[in-house]
Scaffold this motif. Structure first.
Motif, mmCIF file in Angstrom:
data_model
loop_
_atom_site.group_PDB
_atom_site.id
_atom_site.type_symbol
_atom_site.label_atom_id
_atom_site.label_comp_id
_atom_site.label_asym_id
_atom_site.label_seq_id
_atom_site.Cartn_x
_atom_site.Cartn_y
_atom_site.Cartn_z
ATOM 1 N N THR A 162 0.828 -1.197 0.000
ATOM 2 C CA THR A 162 0.000 0.000 0.000
ATOM 3 C C THR A 162 0.870 1.258 0.000
ATOM 4 O O THR A 162 2.076 1.205 0.251
ATOM 5 N N ARG A 165 2.670 1.925 3.204
ATOM 6 C CA ARG A 165 3.799 1.005 3.339
ATOM 7 C C ARG A 165 4.988 1.467 2.505
ATOM 8 O O ARG A 165 6.139 1.370 2.931
ATOM 9 N N ARG A 413 -5.476 3.501 2.844
ATOM 10 C CA ARG A 413 -6.050 2.239 3.285
ATOM 11 C C ARG A 413 -5.013 1.129 3.212
ATOM 12 O O ARG A 413 -4.118 1.152 2.384
ATOM 13 N N GLU A 414 -5.191 0.153 4.105
ATOM 14 C CA GLU A 414 -4.268 -0.975 4.178
ATOM 15 C C GLU A 414 -5.027 -2.257 3.864
ATOM 16 O O GLU A 414 -6.024 -2.570 4.510
ATOM 17 N N THR A 444 -10.622 -3.917 3.269
ATOM 18 C CA THR A 444 -9.616 -2.907 3.577
ATOM 19 C C THR A 444 -9.989 -2.203 4.859
ATOM 20 O O THR A 444 -11.137 -2.216 5.305
ATOM 21 N N ALA A 447 -5.345 2.687 7.259
ATOM 22 C CA ALA A 447 -3.973 2.320 7.616
ATOM 23 C C ALA A 447 -3.669 2.711 9.054
ATOM 24 O O ALA A 447 -4.073 3.780 9.509
#
Length: 459
Positions: A162, A165, A413-414, A444, A447
């Motif tokens: 993501t 990340r 979003r993760e 999802t 994050a």
């Protein structure tokens, strides 16, 4: 490869470059004739082929590659092939194949190393382009390994990688060089803003961005450099011809590697070709073993010139405008993506414009731009003037709210991606054979990123 490869200091002027073409063309045709597609296609003695007679040979088109799928273009025994790739634009049922030998890969890595990015054993290289079938990620990865750099394979198509990340990796492993599509650093910057940090705070060690896979105007490059406080260099290529086709000299000029590819410019309206100018780029591969291509129509709209450069390289300059078939006609003028982009990113940086879209509508150009309401009038007036000045056409500019074109919530979003668990203490825990979360689970979530800290805990 068993034969000599030219080096950049081997010829001193364009006459010397043309001599390389004439010397290599007979061998190109002989090797091409070993493939099913080219065998007997030219009806000429390879020894007679020169730059003066090349224009009399038929073109090779993408449809030819698709019709020959998979092995019809291959000119070496199967045992000599070491990798298979496809172009990023491949559609179902219309695969465009690209094969390579060990010698082809060695040459590709050497060619990539010519660019001014100059990887070293102190670099950490984040590769943020698709690792699947296209060649560029593998080429950058191989070049970084050759330079003994540390590689971070941050695949651009992985749902596990993501944007938060990516930002975390830039900072936590102290990335110094990142290879990505030009859109990526803009998305990273928007994500950083959502996390209340500046882009540079996430990448204090970043010295160079290697941008590839899309046309890149000088204005967008300048905007990316301003956002990230680092240099940005351009690499142009395609999978069919062997990835990196052009790179930047120390002066920042994009040069076609014309000792490895013989270029022609096709005028689609007349079918005639010329040595330079504006049109569709045709290429003849000069050193490729597995899949030599003769007069291959790349479909790319380019401007090619043989003006001298302060770097001293006797190589043509190239400007990539976009895909020819994706150009739109506005008031009788064919407009390409790089030309609209140049106007958009010439807007003053303080207006905060990152994302835009444009369409042709009944012969006019309509442009959507994300901007805050407080700057909408200024953006509209300034961009309208820039488009009129640069393209000579009227344009209707509409300002939309940030998030309209690129959903900012999605940037932070993760994804929940997990390997299947076949044995678990609960029925739900044993699900997920195909990797998505169990039915009813959220795909999802926001994050887990501290508002003022690294996206991931320090270790």
């Amino acid at each position: 490869m068993g034969r000599h490869l030219p080096t950049l200091n081997e010829w001193s002027d364009f006459a010397g470059l043309r001599q390389i073409w004439d010397e290599r063309l007979p061998d190109v045709l002989r090797r091409a004739n070993r493939s099913d597609f080219y065998r007997g296609r030219f009806g000429t003695d390879p020894a007679t082929l020169t730059t003066r007679t090349l224009a009399g040979l038929p073109l090779t088109r993408k449809d030819d590659l698709r019709a020959c799928y998979p092995f019809g273009m291959v000119a070496v025994p199967r045992r000599e092939l070491i990798s298979y790739h496809e172009s990023s634009g491949t559609s179902p049922g219309q695969t465009t194949a690209s094969f390579h030998t060990e010698a082809d890969w060695s040459e590709m890595v050497e060619r990539f190393g010519r660019g001014r990015q100059r990887l070293t054993d102190t670099d950490t290289v984040l590769v943020r382009v698709p690792y699947a079938m296209v060649t560029i990620a593998h080429q950058v990865h191989a070049a970084a390994r050759e330079a003994r750099s540390m590689v971070v394979p941050a695949d651009a198509r992985s749902t596990a990688m993501t944007y938060p990340r990516v930002l975390g990796l830039l900072r936590d492993v102290r990335v110094t060089v990142a290879a990505a599509l030009p859109t990526e650093p803009l998305l990273w910057a928007a994500c950083a803003r959502m996390l209340d940090e500046s882009p540079r705070e996430f990448a204090p060690d970043l010295r160079t961005l290697i941008l590839t896979g899309e046309p890149l105007s000088p204005a967008r490059r300048s905007r990316i450099q301003e956002l990230w406080g680092c240099d940005a260099t351009v690499s142009y290529g395609n999978s069919e011809c062997g990835s990196n086709l052009a790179g930047e000299c120390p002066e920042g000029v994009l040069h076609l590697w014309a000792d490895r590819y013989l270029p022609e410019i096709l005028d689609p309206r007349t079918g005639s070709t010329s040595e330079e100018g504006r049109g569709r780029l045709l290429l003849t591969t000069l050193v490729r073993e597995a899949m030599p291509l003769v007069r291959y129509d790349t479909g790319d709209a380019v401007e090619l010139s043989y003006d001298d450069c302060a770097c001293g390289w006797a190589l043509p300059r190239i400007r990539v405008l976009g895909r020819w078939e994706q150009g739109v006609t506005v008031e009788g003028r064919l407009v390409f993506v790089a030309e609209v982009e140049e106007a958009v990113y010439r807007l003053p940086a303080e207006l905060g414009v990152l994302f835009w879209r444009a369409t042709e509508d009944k012969g006019s150009l309509r442009v959507l731009v994300e901007a805050e309401a407080t700057t909408a009038d200024r953006v509209t007036a300034c961009l309208t003037d820039l488009l009129t000045e640069q393209l000579g056409v009227q344009a209707a500019v509409t300002v939309v709210a940030p998030g309209t074109l690129v959903d900012r919530a999605e940037l932070v979003r993760e994804s929940h991606i997990a390997k299947p668990r076949y044995l678990s203490t609960s029925a739900a825990g044993a699900a997920g054979l195909l990797y998505p979360p169990p039915a009813g689970g959220a795909a999802t979530t926001a994050a887990r990123v501290p508002r003022h800290g690294a996206p991931f805990p320090r270790r």
